[in-house]
Design an enzyme around this catalytic site. Structure first.
Site, PDB file in Angstrom:
ATOM      1  N   GLU A 260      -3.275 -21.856 -20.870  1.00  0.00           N
ATOM      2  CA  GLU A 260      -2.664 -22.541 -19.889  1.00  0.00           C
ATOM      3  C   GLU A 260      -2.485 -23.883 -19.807  1.00  0.00           C
ATOM      4  O   GLU A 260      -2.201 -24.701 -18.793  1.00  0.00           O
ATOM      5  CB  GLU A 260      -3.326 -21.951 -18.768  1.00  0.00           C
ATOM      6  CG  GLU A 260      -2.941 -20.434 -18.808  1.00  0.00           C
ATOM      7  CD  GLU A 260      -3.316 -19.698 -17.263  1.00  0.00           C
ATOM      8  OE1 GLU A 260      -4.041 -20.211 -16.288  1.00  0.00           O
ATOM      9  OE2 GLU A 260      -2.926 -18.556 -17.339  1.00  0.00           O
TER      10      GLU A 260
ATOM     11  N   LYS B 248       1.930 -11.471  -9.266  1.00  0.00           N
ATOM     12  CA  LYS B 248       2.792 -11.411 -10.506  1.00  0.00           C
ATOM     13  C   LYS B 248       3.339 -10.327 -10.832  1.00  0.00           C
ATOM     14  O   LYS B 248       2.997  -9.337 -10.601  1.00  0.00           O
ATOM     15  CB  LYS B 248       1.308 -11.516 -11.708  1.00  0.00           C
ATOM     16  CG  LYS B 248       0.403 -12.601 -11.631  1.00  0.00           C
ATOM     17  CD  LYS B 248      -0.601 -11.989 -12.517  1.00  0.00           C
ATOM     18  CE  LYS B 248      -1.710 -13.082 -12.803  1.00  0.00           C
ATOM     19  NZ  LYS B 248      -3.183 -12.635 -13.380  1.00  0.00           N
TER      20      LYS B 248
HETATM   21  C1  2PG Z   1      -5.076 -14.836 -14.154  1.00  0.00           C
HETATM   22  C2  2PG Z   1      -3.978 -14.966 -15.242  1.00  0.00           C
HETATM   23  C3  2PG Z   1      -3.111 -16.080 -15.221  1.00  0.00           C
HETATM   24  P1  2PG Z   1      -3.872 -13.593 -17.356  1.00  0.00           P
HETATM   25  O1  2PG Z   1      -6.196 -14.387 -14.382  1.00  0.00           O
HETATM   26  O2  2PG Z   1      -4.921 -15.375 -13.078  1.00  0.00           O
HETATM   27  O3  2PG Z   1      -3.848 -17.316 -15.199  1.00  0.00           O
HETATM   28  O4  2PG Z   1      -4.355 -14.579 -16.507  1.00  0.00           O
HETATM   29  O5  2PG Z   1      -2.324 -13.858 -17.435  1.00  0.00           O
HETATM   30  O6  2PG Z   1      -4.427 -13.765 -18.623  1.00  0.00           O
HETATM   31  O7  2PG Z   1      -3.935 -12.252 -16.672  1.00  0.00           O
HETATM   32 MG    MG Z   2      -6.759 -14.546 -12.213  1.00  0.00          MG
END
Ligand code: 2PG
Ligand code: MG
Length: 422
Positions: A205, A332
Site C-alpha cells: 500500500e 469495500k
Molecule cells: C485491510 C485491507 C486494505 P486487504 O485489511 O484493510 O488495507 O487489506 O485488501 O489485503 O484485505
Molecule cells: Mg483491514
C-alpha cells in the site's frame, strides 16, 4: 431509461501484477462504463469469494480468463436488453449466482459488473459517478494515510498491518494530502537513518517497511515525523491491527512483539489511546469476536472499525449494531460483491451512528471509483494507502479533481472526526 446492449469481461492485472477482472458495459444509446476489480490479501473468512482458474500454467493459478469465458454468455443472457438500473442488475446477479457468498459467479465478477453498470448509468445521465449516486454530495473524506506497512502487506518483521496518520486539522482535502506527503518524506529520512535503506522499500500500500516490532515504536516514529513536518496539532493516529491474522486459536492469544491474551490487548489499546493520540483502531480483535469488539467499544473512547469483522455485509453489520460492536464500518464493495448491497450496509451502519471508512484493497488497480463512492456515501474517511504508487494516486487525484469541481461547495470531514474523538 436506457437498456444494456453488451457486457464484456476481460482478464487484466492488478497493482501486484496478479490477474483481475475488467468489465465494460455498453447501452444501445452509446453510453459506456468500465470497471476494474481490486483484490485483498489479508482477507476475512466471511467475505464473498473470488473465483480464479487454478490453472498453474497461467499466472500461478491466479488467472481468471477461463472463468470469464465461461460466465460471460450467462451474464449477457441475464443482462442484455435489461434496463440500466443498478439495483435491478444487482438483484439479477445475486439470483444468477445463487450462492450465499457469490462463489459461483465470483465476487470479482459480480463486483466488476455492478460497478461497470453504476458507471455506465452515470455516463448515460451525463453526471460524474459521485453526483449521479448522490446529488447532494459535497464532503471530502479524511485520508487515513497508511505510512508504515506490515503484516501481510510487507516483507518485514512488523506484526501490525498498518500505521496510519489522520490529518483531521487540515482545512481542505488538498491540504490534508500535502500534510501527509510532507510527513512521508520526513519519515523516509528517519526510517533510513534508523532502520537502513532497505526499509525505504514500500509495501503493497505504498507505506515504508521498517521492522517495527512494538506498536508504540511505530506510533512514536510517526509522531516524530509529524512533529518535524510541523503538523502535530492537527494530526491523529490510527492502526489497522488486522487482528484475525495475529490470532492463534490454539491458545487464544494475539501475536505481536509477544503473545497477548485479549484483556492484555485491550489494556495495550487503552494505553495507546491515552498516550499516543490514537483515535481509530481497525479490526482490534479477530473476525469472529464480535463480543470482544462490543466490550471494547463500550469501554474505550475510540473509533473501532470493522473490516474482516463486518465484511461490508448488511447482515453482519446488523448483528454488530444490535450488540453495540464497533462504531465504524470499513467499506469495500468487493467484500460483498455488489454496489447496492455495499451501499445498504453503509446506510444501515450510518443510521446507527457508525462512521464509514471507504477502503481500497491491498491489490488495487488504477480504477479511481472508490473516490467517487466515498464522496457519494458522505464517508468521513477513506483508506487508500500512501500516494507513491499509481493505483493509490489514482484515488487521491480523483478526490482532488472532485474537490476542484465542487469549488466553494466542497467541505472536508476533518472537523467531524475532531468533534467525535478530539
Ligand atoms: C485491510 C485491507 C486494505 P486487504 O485489511 O484493510 O488495507 O487489506 O485488501 O489485503 O484485505
Ligand atoms: Mg483491514
Amino acid at each position: 431509461m436506457q437498456t444494456i446492449e453488451n457486457v464484456t469481461a476481460w482478464e487484466v492485472l492488478d497493482g501486484r501484477g496478479d490477474p483481475t477482472v475488467q468489465v465494460t458495459v455498453t447501452t444501445s444509446d452509446g453510453a459506456r462504463g468500465t470497471a476494474l476489480v481490486p483484490s485483498g490479501r489479508s482477507t476475512g473468512r466471511h467475505e464473498a469469494q473470488e473465483v480464479r482458474d487454478g490453472d498453474a500454467s497461467w499466472h500461478r493459478g491466479r488467472g481468471v480468463r477461463n472463468h470469464l469465458e465461461a460466465v460471460a454468455p450467462q451474464l449477457r443472457q441475464a443482462l442484455c436488453g435489461q434496463p440500466l438500473d443498478l439495483r435491478t442488475v444487482d438483484q439479477r446477479l445475486i439470483a444468477l449466482d445463487g450462492t450465499p457468498n457469490k462463489s459461483r459467479l465470483g465476487a470479482n465478477v459480480t463486483a466488476g459488473v455492478s460497478l461497470a453498470v453504476a458507471k455506465t448509468a452515470a455516463a448515460a445521465a451525463g453526471e460524474p459517478l459521485y453526483r449521479f449516486l448522490n446529488p447532494y454530495a459535497r464532503r471530502l473524506p479524511v485520508p487515513q494515510m497508511n505510512l508504515i506497512n506490515g503484516g501481510r502487506h510487507a516483507f518485514n518483521e512488523t506484526p501490525v498491518q498498518e500505521f496510519i496518520i489522520l490529518p483531521v486539522g487540515a482545512n481542505r482535502f488538498r491540504e490534508a494530502l500535502e500534510w501527509t506527503m510532507r510527513t512521508y518524506h520526513v519519515l523516509s529520512r528517519l526510517v533510513e537513518e534508523r532502520y537502513g535503506r532497505h526499509a525505504l522499500n514500500t509495501g503493497d500500500e505504498g507505506g515504508l517497511t521498517p521492522d517495527v516490532r512494538r506498536v508504540d515504536e511505530g506510533l512514536d516514529l510517526l509522531r516524530e515525523a509529524v512533529l518535524k513536518a510541523g503538523i502535530d496539532k492537527g494530526t491523529r493516529y490510527g492502526l489497522d491491527m488486522a487482528a484475525t491474522h495475529l490470532y492463534r486459536p490454539d491458545d487464544n492469544r494475539y501475536m505481536l512483539d509477544q503473545a497477548y491474551a485479549r484483556d492484555e490487548l485491550f489494556s495495550l489499546y487503552q494505553e495507546l489511546i491515552a498516550t499516543h493520540r490514537v483515535i481509530s483502531i481497525e479490526d482490534p480483535v479477530q473476525e469472529d469476536d464480535l463480543e470482544g469488539l462490543a466490550l471494547l467499544t463500550g469501554k474505550l473512547q475510540c473509533q473501532f472499525v470493522g473490516d474482516d469483522l463486518f465484511v461490508t455485509n448488511p447482515e453482519r453489520v446488523n448483528a454488530a449494531v444490535r450488540m453495540g460492536a464497533g462504531n465504524a464500518l470499513l467499506w469495500k464493495f468487493n467484500q460483498i460483491g455488489t454496489i447496492s448491497e455495499a451501499w445498504d450496509a453503509a446506510q444501515l451502519a450510518k443510521s446507527h451512528g457508525y462512521e464509514i471508512v471507504v477502503s481500497e484493497r491491498s491489490g488495487d488497480t488504477e480504477d479511481p471509483a472508490i473516490a467517487d463512492l466515498a464522496v457519494a456515501l458522505e464517508a468521513s474517511q477513506i483508506k487508500t494507502g500512501s500516494p507513491v504508487r499509481g493505483e493509490r494516486t489514482a484515488k487521491y487525484n480523483r478526490l482532488l479533481n472532485i474537490e476542484y469541481e465542487l469549488g466553494e461547495n466542497a467541505c472536508y470531514a476533518g472537523e467531524r472526526l475532531q468533534e467525535l474523538y478530539g
